[in-house]
Write an enzyme that holds these catalytic residues in place. Structure first.
Site, mmCIF file in Angstrom:
data_model
loop_
_atom_site.group_PDB
_atom_site.id
_atom_site.type_symbol
_atom_site.label_atom_id
_atom_site.label_comp_id
_atom_site.label_asym_id
_atom_site.label_seq_id
_atom_site.Cartn_x
_atom_site.Cartn_y
_atom_site.Cartn_z
ATOM 1 N N PRO A 1 0.980 -1.079 0.043
ATOM 2 C CA PRO A 1 0.053 0.087 0.125
ATOM 3 C C PRO A 1 0.794 1.352 -0.007
ATOM 4 C CG PRO A 1 -0.686 -1.701 1.871
ATOM 5 C CD PRO A 1 0.439 -2.118 1.214
ATOM 6 N N GLY A 2 0.294 2.244 -0.778
ATOM 7 C CA GLY A 2 1.010 3.472 -0.720
ATOM 8 C C GLY A 2 2.456 3.688 -1.599
ATOM 9 N N THR A 3 2.480 2.707 -2.426
ATOM 10 C CA THR A 3 3.658 2.834 -3.412
ATOM 11 C C THR A 3 3.330 3.418 -4.782
ATOM 12 O OG1 THR A 3 2.962 0.497 -4.091
ATOM 13 C CG2 THR A 3 4.680 0.754 -2.669
ATOM 14 N N GLY A 4 2.202 4.246 -4.846
ATOM 15 C CA GLY A 4 2.022 5.009 -6.086
ATOM 16 C C GLY A 4 1.372 4.172 -7.475
ATOM 17 N N GLU B 1 16.705 0.662 27.713
ATOM 18 C CA GLU B 1 16.888 1.211 26.549
ATOM 19 C C GLU B 1 18.339 1.244 26.066
ATOM 20 O OE1 GLU B 1 14.584 1.536 23.946
ATOM 21 O OE2 GLU B 1 13.176 1.263 25.301
#
Length: 593
Positions: A197-200, A420
């Site tokens: 998704p979102g790759t154009g 951390e």
């Protein structure tokens, strides 16, 4: 193909000429009629009419029913005619006209053409255009998105070079079909764009239409669904009819897996309806009726879920993968979105691209937009690098929750800092993915974060890198055991991900002494048990190595924890200082991984 694209364009040209001529003829005829009526119809005043009435010249007065006042058609006894505007018309007026020798007639069919005819002409012209625009299906159902022309071209699309190259060939065919038709090349029926998704994928479909100059229709698979039987197939039929009427046309169907998924058991009514809808799509794409000048571009995130009959040649002739952008492509995409906001002149796009590995084009657009919002919130008039990096952190981990941090006591804060810093020190010792920041400010579901940025895009991962990831994931829990002398539930997610890596080393990647055999749910219980035991052994080795790293660099751990408690978040400059302290004291791993 029964008709070439060039012949379709010629027919469309002459059709437009015919529509223009008919429209000009209708409007010209209406104008001539009104001009003739204006020049040849006589209108007299009421005083003139009253004089003729007194002189006994009026033969007939014709009026429309139920009219108190208005125009009347007057016929004289000598045959003359004219129009008069009557101030009022009732029984007394009618009796008065009759007494003067005039016949009063009520015309039930009388209409005012002066008022009605312009409206009739206007409706006729609009109806003509509506009929032509809706050919060959004037009752075509509406769709969510429909465009005549796309203004996007391939120059507006950054990245996806291989996909653009494939689509450019199709655009060339749409622009100059004669060159291909001379040697007998057939028009491609369809293209499937698949990827994350979102790759154009949608942008590439628009660019194909814009580059070729073809018309563009966009819809998605879910819009074909309906609660009524047969409506879905009708929508598909009318959509393709609309596309053929607009040829050459690019028909884009987003999320085609919603309508083109694999057929299942047709025992239920819903399954039968889905199968019928898919069958209609198959027929429209490659049935008895040719799709002259129509190319179907579909997009999906799940290529494996599509029906095999839909993917065969003759329907979708090409399958083009649209992957996530690489380092160079990310920089190009960032520059495009950066040009839409005010940024500092020396904004380091290459550094942003390096720290956004794995981001899609949509993610990068969101990062730049979030960075602009952060800059405004901070009172700056331009977007700086720290704004973009903070936006990246928000994308990865979520918004900061400093109100939650204020509720954490000092002992818990120190434990978070130790946890951390354990991740960070092990990561710096491994030397694979550089550490860019460490924070104990809660974000999203996490109470603390260690940010690492890979130096390049990794298409293949070595065993050494996987083992280093395993060490880093265990660094937090091991640091708590060594320096806080107790354990908490804060490492649950780390342990889950570490277990997945250890199991994949054994069962999937063939990177252990267990051998090259893949172990899955179909393997025997004994094989799965032995694989799990080997994964446990790998985890035990990793824990020993992690303990050795943290014990050797205890001085760095103490300094980093105090610095983190003081600032709540340490950046790359602080990391470089601690990295220099560690480089002077390399670690010999206790057990070879």
């Amino acid at each position: 193909m029964t008709s070439s694209i060039s012949s379709i364009k010629r027919r469309q040209f002459w059709r437009k000429i015919l529509i223009a001529l008919i429209s000009v003829g209708v409007i010209g005829g209406a104008a001539a009629y009104f001009t003739y009526k204006q020049n040849h119809r006589i209108t007299q005043t009421y005083s003139y009419f009253a004089a003729d009435l007194e002189a006994g010249k009026i033969g007939t007065v014709r009026i429309a029913p139920n009219r108190d006042s208005g125009k009347a058609d007057v016929t004289l006894k000598d045959g003359g005619r004219y129009i008069v505007e009557l101030p009022s018309m009732d029984v007394d007026a009618a009796n008065r006209f009759t007494a003067k020798g005039a016949n009063v007639e009520i015309d039930p069919h009388a209409i005012n053409l002066d008022t009605m005819l312009p409206m009739i002409v206007l409706l006729a012209v609009l109806g003509l255009f509506g009929l032509i625009a809706s050919r060959p299906e004037p009752l075509a159902l509406p769709f969510r998105k429909k465009q005549r022309q796309s203004q996007v071209c391939f120059a507006d699309v950054a990245g996806a070079e291989e996909a653009k190259k494939n689509l450019m060939e199709i655009a060339t065919y749409l622009k100059a079909p004669d060159v291909y038709e001379k040697i007998g090349a057939n028009f491609p029926r369809g293209v499937v764009l698949y990827g994350d998704p979102g790759t154009g994928k949608t942008l590439l479909a628009k660019a194909l239409a814009g580059e070729s100059g073809a018309n563009f229709i966009a819809t998605n698979g879910s819009e074909f669904s309906s609660m009524f039987v047969g409506v879905s197939t009708l929508k598909i039929k009318r959509l393709f009819a609309k596309a053929r009427a607009m040829a050459p046309c690019v028909l884009f169907i987003d999320e085609i897996d919603a309508v083109g998924g694999k057929r299942m058991n047709e025992g239920s009514a819903a399954a039968r309806e889905m199968s019928s809808t898919l069958n209609q799509l198959l027929v429209q794409m490659d049935g008895f009726e040719a799709n002259n000048g129509v190319i179907v571009v579909a997009a999906t995130n799940r290529l494996d879920s599509l029906d095999p009959a839909l993917l065969r040649s003759g329907r979708f002739d090409r399958r083009i993968q649209v992957g996530k952008p690489n380092l160079k492509e990310r920089e190009q995409i960032l520059k495009i979105h950066g040009s839409k906001v005010r940024v500092e002149d020396n904004l380091n796009y290459s550094e942003i691209a390096r720290q956004t590995i794995g981001f899609s084009g949509a993610d990068l657009a969101n990062v730049m937009n979030q960075a602009a919002m952060i800059a405004v919130h901070n009172g700056a008039d331009k977007v700086a690098l720290e704004n973009v990096l903070r936006a990246r952190n928000v994308m990865l981990m979520g918004e900061e929750r400093r109100s939650t941090l204020s509720l954490i006591d000092q002992d818990a804060r120190r434990r978070l800092a130790v946890h951390e810093c354990g991740h960070a020190i092990v990561a710096m010792a491994g030397g694979t993915d550089p550490v860019t920041a460490v924070s104990i400010v809660p974000r999203g579901q996490s109470l603390g974060q260690t940010f690492m940025a890979p130096t390049n895009d990794q298409l293949l991962v070595e065993r050494k890198h996987l083992v280093n990831r395993l060490h880093v994931l265990l660094g937090g829990r091991v640091a708590e055991e060594l320096f806080m002398h107790s354990m908490t539930t804060g490492a649950d997610d780390d342990l889950q991900r570490a277990s997945d890596i250890a199991l994949n080393l054994v069962c999937r990647h063939g990177m252990s002494e267990f051998g090259l055999l893949t172990i899955d749910e179909h393997s025997s219980p004994q094989m799965r048990y032995e694989a799990e035991m080997k994964a446990m052994h790998i985890m035990a080795q990793a824990k020993q190595n992690t303990s050795a790293i943290l014990t050797t660099h205890q001085n760095v751990m103490d300094a980093m924890v105090e610095r983190l408690l003081e600032k709540e978040e340490i950046d790359i400059d602080d990391i470089k200082v601690f990295q220099a302290m560690m480089d002077d004291n390399p670690v010999a791993l206790a057990v070879a991984a």
